[in-house]
Design a protein around this motif. Structure first.
Motif, PDB file in Angstrom:
ATOM      1  N   THR A 154       9.197   3.343 -30.094  1.00 46.22           N
ATOM      2  CA  THR A 154       8.977   2.078 -29.420  1.00 46.22           C
ATOM      3  C   THR A 154       7.297   1.517 -29.643  1.00 46.22           C
ATOM      4  O   THR A 154       6.787   2.609 -30.070  1.00 46.22           O
ATOM      5  N   GLN A 155       7.924  -0.021 -28.919  1.00 50.53           N
ATOM      6  CA  GLN A 155       6.899  -0.792 -29.134  1.00 50.53           C
ATOM      7  C   GLN A 155       5.694  -0.586 -28.682  1.00 50.53           C
ATOM      8  O   GLN A 155       5.783  -0.436 -27.618  1.00 50.53           O
ATOM      9  N   VAL A 156       4.159  -0.481 -28.815  1.00 56.80           N
ATOM     10  CA  VAL A 156       3.279  -0.828 -28.064  1.00 56.80           C
ATOM     11  C   VAL A 156       3.313  -2.044 -27.181  1.00 56.80           C
ATOM     12  O   VAL A 156       3.478  -3.284 -27.841  1.00 56.80           O
ATOM     13  N   THR A 157       3.757  -1.995 -25.913  1.00 58.53           N
ATOM     14  CA  THR A 157       3.169  -3.413 -24.842  1.00 58.53           C
ATOM     15  C   THR A 157       2.545  -2.751 -23.978  1.00 58.53           C
ATOM     16  O   THR A 157       2.582  -4.411 -22.962  1.00 58.53           O
ATOM     17  N   GLY A 158       1.832  -2.278 -23.452  1.00 59.85           N
ATOM     18  CA  GLY A 158       0.064  -1.621 -22.751  1.00 59.85           C
ATOM     19  C   GLY A 158      -1.014  -1.076 -23.376  1.00 59.85           C
ATOM     20  O   GLY A 158      -0.070  -0.066 -24.638  1.00 59.85           O
ATOM     21  N   ILE A 159      -1.874  -1.275 -23.213  1.00 57.93           N
ATOM     22  CA  ILE A 159      -2.863  -0.573 -23.245  1.00 57.93           C
ATOM     23  C   ILE A 159      -4.059  -0.200 -21.646  1.00 57.93           C
ATOM     24  O   ILE A 159      -4.220  -1.483 -21.433  1.00 57.93           O
ATOM     25  N   GLN A 160      -4.389   1.181 -21.761  1.00 66.19           N
ATOM     26  CA  GLN A 160      -4.667   1.270 -20.492  1.00 66.19           C
ATOM     27  C   GLN A 160      -6.420   1.551 -21.440  1.00 66.19           C
ATOM     28  O   GLN A 160      -6.306   3.137 -22.354  1.00 66.19           O
ATOM     29  N   ALA A 161      -7.254   1.408 -20.867  1.00 71.37           N
ATOM     30  CA  ALA A 161      -8.555   2.304 -21.082  1.00 71.37           C
ATOM     31  C   ALA A 161      -9.136   3.178 -19.277  1.00 71.37           C
ATOM     32  O   ALA A 161      -8.671   2.654 -18.377  1.00 71.37           O
ATOM     33  N   LYS A 162      -9.363   4.390 -19.577  1.00 73.93           N
ATOM     34  CA  LYS A 162      -9.585   5.053 -18.420  1.00 73.93           C
ATOM     35  C   LYS A 162     -10.491   6.168 -18.931  1.00 73.93           C
ATOM     36  O   LYS A 162     -10.859   6.837 -19.594  1.00 73.93           O
ATOM     37  N   ASP A 163     -10.289   6.827 -17.623  1.00 76.98           N
ATOM     38  CA  ASP A 163     -11.343   8.298 -17.512  1.00 76.98           C
ATOM     39  C   ASP A 163     -10.397   9.037 -16.525  1.00 76.98           C
ATOM     40  O   ASP A 163     -10.506   8.821 -15.476  1.00 76.98           O
ATOM     41  N   ARG A 164     -10.158  10.318 -16.763  1.00 77.74           N
ATOM     42  CA  ARG A 164     -10.280  11.415 -15.790  1.00 77.74           C
ATOM     43  C   ARG A 164     -11.568  12.460 -15.301  1.00 77.74           C
ATOM     44  O   ARG A 164     -10.549  13.700 -14.566  1.00 77.74           O
ATOM     45  N   TYR A 165     -12.356  12.427 -15.350  1.00 81.49           N
ATOM     46  CA  TYR A 165     -13.037  13.366 -15.084  1.00 81.49           C
ATOM     47  C   TYR A 165     -14.554  12.648 -14.610  1.00 81.49           C
ATOM     48  O   TYR A 165     -14.898  11.915 -14.658  1.00 81.49           O
ATOM     49  N   ALA A 166     -15.196  13.108 -13.741  1.00 81.11           N
ATOM     50  CA  ALA A 166     -16.319  12.676 -13.308  1.00 81.11           C
ATOM     51  C   ALA A 166     -17.531  12.290 -13.498  1.00 81.11           C
ATOM     52  O   ALA A 166     -17.519  11.573 -13.074  1.00 81.11           O
ATOM     53  N   GLY A 167     -17.488  12.767 -14.772  1.00 86.18           N
ATOM     54  CA  GLY A 167     -18.694  12.262 -15.082  1.00 86.18           C
ATOM     55  C   GLY A 167     -18.407  10.699 -16.141  1.00 86.18           C
ATOM     56  O   GLY A 167     -19.685   9.987 -16.067  1.00 86.18           O
ATOM     57  N   GLY A 168     -18.066  10.176 -16.649  1.00 81.89           N
ATOM     58  CA  GLY A 168     -17.114   8.875 -16.673  1.00 81.89           C
ATOM     59  C   GLY A 168     -17.510   8.095 -18.316  1.00 81.89           C
ATOM     60  O   GLY A 168     -18.363   9.744 -19.069  1.00 81.89           O
ATOM     61  N   VAL A 169     -16.942   7.412 -18.602  1.00 83.83           N
ATOM     62  CA  VAL A 169     -16.894   7.170 -19.769  1.00 83.83           C
ATOM     63  C   VAL A 169     -17.193   5.476 -19.766  1.00 83.83           C
ATOM     64  O   VAL A 169     -17.039   5.051 -19.142  1.00 83.83           O
ATOM     65  N   VAL A 170     -18.199   5.010 -20.490  1.00 84.69           N
ATOM     66  CA  VAL A 170     -18.881   3.375 -21.253  1.00 84.69           C
ATOM     67  C   VAL A 170     -18.299   3.017 -22.119  1.00 84.69           C
ATOM     68  O   VAL A 170     -17.916   3.848 -22.609  1.00 84.69           O
ATOM     69  N   PHE A 171     -17.407   2.140 -22.292  1.00 84.33           N
ATOM     70  CA  PHE A 171     -16.511   1.394 -22.674  1.00 84.33           C
ATOM     71  C   PHE A 171     -17.585  -0.373 -23.177  1.00 84.33           C
ATOM     72  O   PHE A 171     -17.978  -0.426 -22.241  1.00 84.33           O
ATOM     73  N   ASP A 172     -17.340  -0.636 -24.349  1.00 86.60           N
ATOM     74  CA  ASP A 172     -17.472  -2.098 -24.632  1.00 86.60           C
ATOM     75  C   ASP A 172     -16.934  -2.124 -25.868  1.00 86.60           C
ATOM     76  O   ASP A 172     -16.637  -1.676 -27.104  1.00 86.60           O
ATOM     77  N   GLN A 173     -16.573  -3.170 -25.690  1.00 86.07           N
ATOM     78  CA  GLN A 173     -16.319  -4.484 -26.969  1.00 86.07           C
ATOM     79  C   GLN A 173     -14.819  -3.595 -27.989  1.00 86.07           C
ATOM     80  O   GLN A 173     -14.725  -2.787 -29.189  1.00 86.07           O
ATOM     81  N   ILE A 174     -13.865  -3.396 -26.889  1.00 87.85           N
ATOM     82  CA  ILE A 174     -13.031  -2.817 -27.086  1.00 87.85           C
ATOM     83  C   ILE A 174     -12.110  -4.175 -27.612  1.00 87.85           C
ATOM     84  O   ILE A 174     -11.053  -5.268 -27.500  1.00 87.85           O
ATOM     85  N   LEU A 175     -11.520  -3.834 -28.981  1.00 92.19           N
ATOM     86  CA  LEU A 175     -10.659  -4.672 -30.608  1.00 92.19           C
ATOM     87  C   LEU A 175      -9.089  -3.836 -30.424  1.00 92.19           C
ATOM     88  O   LEU A 175      -9.137  -2.739 -30.574  1.00 92.19           O
ATOM     89  N   MET A 176      -7.817  -5.163 -30.165  1.00 92.44           N
ATOM     90  CA  MET A 176      -7.090  -4.534 -30.153  1.00 92.44           C
ATOM     91  C   MET A 176      -6.212  -5.898 -31.496  1.00 92.44           C
ATOM     92  O   MET A 176      -6.737  -7.376 -30.934  1.00 92.44           O
ATOM     93  N   LYS A 177      -6.356  -5.692 -32.352  1.00 93.07           N
ATOM     94  CA  LYS A 177      -5.481  -6.188 -33.506  1.00 93.07           C
ATOM     95  C   LYS A 177      -3.750  -5.795 -34.225  1.00 93.07           C
ATOM     96  O   LYS A 177      -3.541  -4.421 -34.257  1.00 93.07           O
ATOM     97  N   THR A 178      -3.416  -6.530 -34.626  1.00 92.99           N
ATOM     98  CA  THR A 178      -1.856  -5.954 -35.500  1.00 92.99           C
ATOM     99  C   THR A 178      -2.194  -6.424 -37.144  1.00 92.99           C
ATOM    100  O   THR A 178      -1.595  -5.773 -37.660  1.00 92.99           O
ATOM    101  N   SER A 179      -3.514  -6.519 -37.366  1.00 97.03           N
ATOM    102  CA  SER A 179      -3.829  -6.229 -38.839  1.00 97.03           C
ATOM    103  C   SER A 179      -5.576  -5.571 -38.893  1.00 97.03           C
ATOM    104  O   SER A 179      -5.698  -5.292 -37.719  1.00 97.03           O
ATOM    105  N   ALA A 180      -5.656  -4.839 -40.039  1.00 94.15           N
ATOM    106  CA  ALA A 180      -6.862  -4.514 -39.998  1.00 94.15           C
ATOM    107  C   ALA A 180      -8.019  -5.143 -39.628  1.00 94.15           C
ATOM    108  O   ALA A 180      -8.018  -5.937 -39.816  1.00 94.15           O
ATOM    109  N   ILE A 181      -9.292  -4.142 -38.488  1.00 94.12           N
ATOM    110  CA  ILE A 181     -10.255  -5.206 -37.856  1.00 94.12           C
ATOM    111  C   ILE A 181     -11.532  -5.507 -38.860  1.00 94.12           C
ATOM    112  O   ILE A 181     -11.926  -6.210 -38.466  1.00 94.12           O
ATOM    113  N   GLY A 182     -11.795  -4.319 -39.967  1.00 95.23           N
ATOM    114  CA  GLY A 182     -12.488  -4.605 -40.936  1.00 95.23           C
ATOM    115  C   GLY A 182     -13.068  -3.498 -40.534  1.00 95.23           C
ATOM    116  O   GLY A 182     -13.435  -2.387 -39.696  1.00 95.23           O
TER     117      GLY A 182
END
Length: 186
Positions: A154-182
């Motif tokens: 099936t097609q992708v219709t949603g994107i989720q960034a998440k964390d399930r453990y208490a330490g935590g995660v840090v994200f930055d510059q989340i990029l999504m494209k339908t062609s190669a990013i480079g």
């Protein structure tokens, strides 16, 4: 892209702007969890057969004790692809139930910044494709792991960034494209 983090959040704890450990610019997205329900930031997109992604990533305390989903591709109701951090410190890319593991391993202590590229393509059976590249530099080198027998249809219709453990995660510059990013993401 280090500008602001204002999407609707879910889970048992909010995601926060993190000014102290910004991975790029002045702020990053810190997601922590206080129990086993994830803190989540999500976006809905028009249906896509292929997704290319990039994000900067850092864990607050190194490797998790078990598999921790950090980025999920969904079809609106089901996870059809995801990037997970596994107990060995590697990142795992899924297409349906099939997966490949990165060769790069995050360390046991508080890790540095990791740059993650991935691609995902739906299939018509067991022929979906995926690949992942993880490194500590900003330049794409080569796909560390790829596979051509993914099970998502099936097609992708949603994107989720998440964390399930208490330490935590840090994200930055989340990029999504339908062609190669480079090769270089800055």
């Amino acid at each position: 892209n280090s500008d602001s983090w204002d999407k609707t959040l879910g889970g048992d704890t909010p995601a926060n702007v993190d000014y102290g450990t910004a991975l790029r610019g002045d702020e990053s997205l810190l997601i922590t969890s206080v129990s086993n329900t994830a803190g989540i930031i999500a976006a809905t997109i028009s249906g896509q057969d292929t997704i290319y992604g990039f994000f900067r990533f850092k864990t607050a305390d190194g490797k998790p004790s078990n598999t921790n989903d950090i980025l999920i591709l969904s079809d609106g109701s089901n996870s059809i692809g995801r990037v997970s951090q596994i107990a060995t410190g590697k990142l795992r890319m899924y297409n349906g139930t099939t997966y490949v593991d990165s060769t790069t391993t995050l360390d046991d202590g508080a890790s540095g910044t990791f740059y993650v590229w991935f691609y995902w393509t739906k299939g018509t059976g067991a022929n979906g494709t995926m690949g992942i590249e993880v490194n500590t530099a900003r330049t794409f080198e080569a796909w560390e792991a790829e596979d051509t027998d993914g099970t998502a249809t099936t097609q992708v219709t949603g994107i989720q960034a998440k964390d399930r453990y208490a330490g935590g995660v840090v994200f930055d510059q989340i990029l999504m494209k339908t062609s190669a990013i480079g090769a270089v993401c800055e």
